[in-house]
Motif scaffolding. Structure first.
Motif, mmCIF file in Angstrom:
data_model
loop_
_atom_site.group_PDB
_atom_site.id
_atom_site.type_symbol
_atom_site.label_atom_id
_atom_site.label_comp_id
_atom_site.label_asym_id
_atom_site.label_seq_id
_atom_site.Cartn_x
_atom_site.Cartn_y
_atom_site.Cartn_z
ATOM 1 N N ILE A 228 -39.301 38.807 54.085
ATOM 2 C CA ILE A 228 -40.567 38.342 53.531
ATOM 3 C C ILE A 228 -40.384 38.241 52.020
ATOM 4 O O ILE A 228 -40.155 39.247 51.343
ATOM 5 C CB ILE A 228 -41.721 39.304 53.852
ATOM 6 N N VAL A 229 -40.470 37.033 51.491
ATOM 7 C CA VAL A 229 -40.169 36.773 50.083
ATOM 8 C C VAL A 229 -41.456 36.627 49.285
ATOM 9 O O VAL A 229 -42.250 35.710 49.545
ATOM 10 C CB VAL A 229 -39.339 35.482 49.932
ATOM 11 N N PRO A 230 -41.720 37.506 48.313
ATOM 12 C CA PRO A 230 -42.864 37.298 47.424
ATOM 13 C C PRO A 230 -42.670 35.979 46.672
ATOM 14 O O PRO A 230 -41.780 35.856 45.837
ATOM 15 C CB PRO A 230 -42.792 38.501 46.464
ATOM 16 N N ALA A 231 -43.487 34.984 46.969
ATOM 17 C CA ALA A 231 -43.199 33.626 46.494
ATOM 18 C C ALA A 231 -44.270 33.041 45.589
ATOM 19 O O ALA A 231 -44.235 31.840 45.294
ATOM 20 C CB ALA A 231 -42.974 32.696 47.699
ATOM 21 N N ASN A 232 -45.215 33.852 45.117
ATOM 22 C CA ASN A 232 -46.200 33.323 44.175
ATOM 23 C C ASN A 232 -45.554 32.869 42.874
ATOM 24 O O ASN A 232 -46.018 31.925 42.236
ATOM 25 C CB ASN A 232 -47.262 34.377 43.871
ATOM 26 N N TYR A 236 -39.092 34.142 40.870
ATOM 27 C CA TYR A 236 -38.760 35.369 41.605
ATOM 28 C C TYR A 236 -38.350 35.038 43.032
ATOM 29 O O TYR A 236 -37.436 35.661 43.579
ATOM 30 C CB TYR A 236 -39.945 36.328 41.596
ATOM 31 N N ARG A 237 -39.018 34.075 43.625
ATOM 32 C CA ARG A 237 -38.636 33.597 44.965
ATOM 33 C C ARG A 237 -37.160 33.213 44.996
ATOM 34 O O ARG A 237 -36.406 33.603 45.885
ATOM 35 C CB ARG A 237 -39.509 32.393 45.328
ATOM 36 N N ASN A 238 -36.735 32.419 44.016
ATOM 37 C CA ASN A 238 -35.344 31.973 43.964
ATOM 38 C C ASN A 238 -34.384 33.154 43.863
ATOM 39 O O ASN A 238 -33.330 33.176 44.513
ATOM 40 C CB ASN A 238 -35.135 31.035 42.779
#
Length: 289
Positions: A228-232, A236-238
């Protein structure tokens, strides 16, 4: 150095609650630090891919899932951009074609599984058949529920044959999604992405949340984990995805290097034998004069 935080599910049946997982970067992580680390990881990823390509012992299947606007295309642009395109294929799974509907639901997916030494990046995937199909009641419940088992078996089969299976859910908030969809309207360079269905699907936010939670819980495994990737925050997602892929490949590095070393020895032995044979032929010709 700030710790990279992500939530990993690698055992089936564990309860998933997306609303309890933050979509934001951890406190203390800055964009500047993340981007510097991403550059270093990108270089390592390229080298690891090169070793895997040569050894041809393993392959990698990266599954990208997420709501509209979560950043699947952006992930491909930035993270996959670190790879040598020689050994990468990117496949986008949309609405099934007539031919695809006339086969089992995994037919169109299995044919894109990566060959040894190569990456396959799935922009959406076989999981659409337990997500969209479920939310919009496109198939009977008894049918899509059986698909969880088929998916788990499919991924286990790939893993048994050397495929490193990595599945990512790009986790964004409803507020962040709205902001991104509105930005598409306002920017000429992204207006081509506009699709009324993106807004219509927001009406089913809670239904999709439940569908994703079930899919993750039922198909998580040590050989096919869900991250589960914090993608807001896109930066940071990358970083999270690059770090995760590099971490998974590092575990195989020694094996690939050993394989490449053995291949090198075999190549040198073959070349030495060829040269010896050629020299012997020349000597025989000289004696025959």
């Amino acid at each position: 150095m700030s710790k990279i935080l992500k939530t990993v599910f690698d055992e089936p049946g564990k309860k998933v609650r997306l609303n309890d997982i933050s979509a934001q970067p951890p406190k203390g992580m800055t964009r500047d630090e993340a981007e510097k680390r991403f550059v270093a990881l990108g270089k390592e990823l390229f080298d690891l891919q090169d070793a895997m390509f040569g050894a041809k012992v393993n392959s990698v299947m990266v599954v990208l899932q997420g709501r509209d606007g979560a950043g699947k295309d952006g992930t491909i642009k930035h993270v996959v951009g670190c790879l040598n395109p020689r050994g990468v294929s990117v496949v986008s799974f949309g609405v099934p074609t007539t031919e695809e509907r006339e086969h089992d639901f995994l037919w169109r997916v299995h044919r894109h599984a990566p060959r040894r030494g190569e990456f396959s990046i799935f922009n959406r995937s076989h999981y659409e058949d337990v997500l969209v199909v479920r939310v919009h009641d496109l198939a009977p419940k008894r049918l899509w529920k059986e698909r969880f088992g088929h998916i788990a078996d499919f991924e286990e089969l790939l893993a048994e044959h050397g495929t490193i299976v990595l599945k990512y859910f790009l986790h964004i908030t409803k507020v962040e999604q709205e902001q991104r969809l509105r930005e598409r309207e306002q920017a000429a360079e992204t207006a081509w992405k506009l699709n009324p269905n993106d807004w219509k699907e927001r009406d089913y936010w809670d239904e999709y949340t439940g569908a994703y939670e079930d899919a993750i819980s039922r198909t998580a495994a040590s050989h096919a984990p869900w991250i589960i990737v914090p993608a807001n925050a896109k930066w940071y997602r990358n970083l999270v995805i690059a770090e995760s892929i590099v971490g998974a490949l590092r575990d195989h590095k020694k094996n690939w290097e050993h394989r490449l070393s053995e291949m090198g020895k075999a190549g040198k032995a073959g070349l030495a034998a060829y040269r010896a044979q050629r020299a012997a032929g020349r000597n025989a010709k000289k004696k025959g004069r």
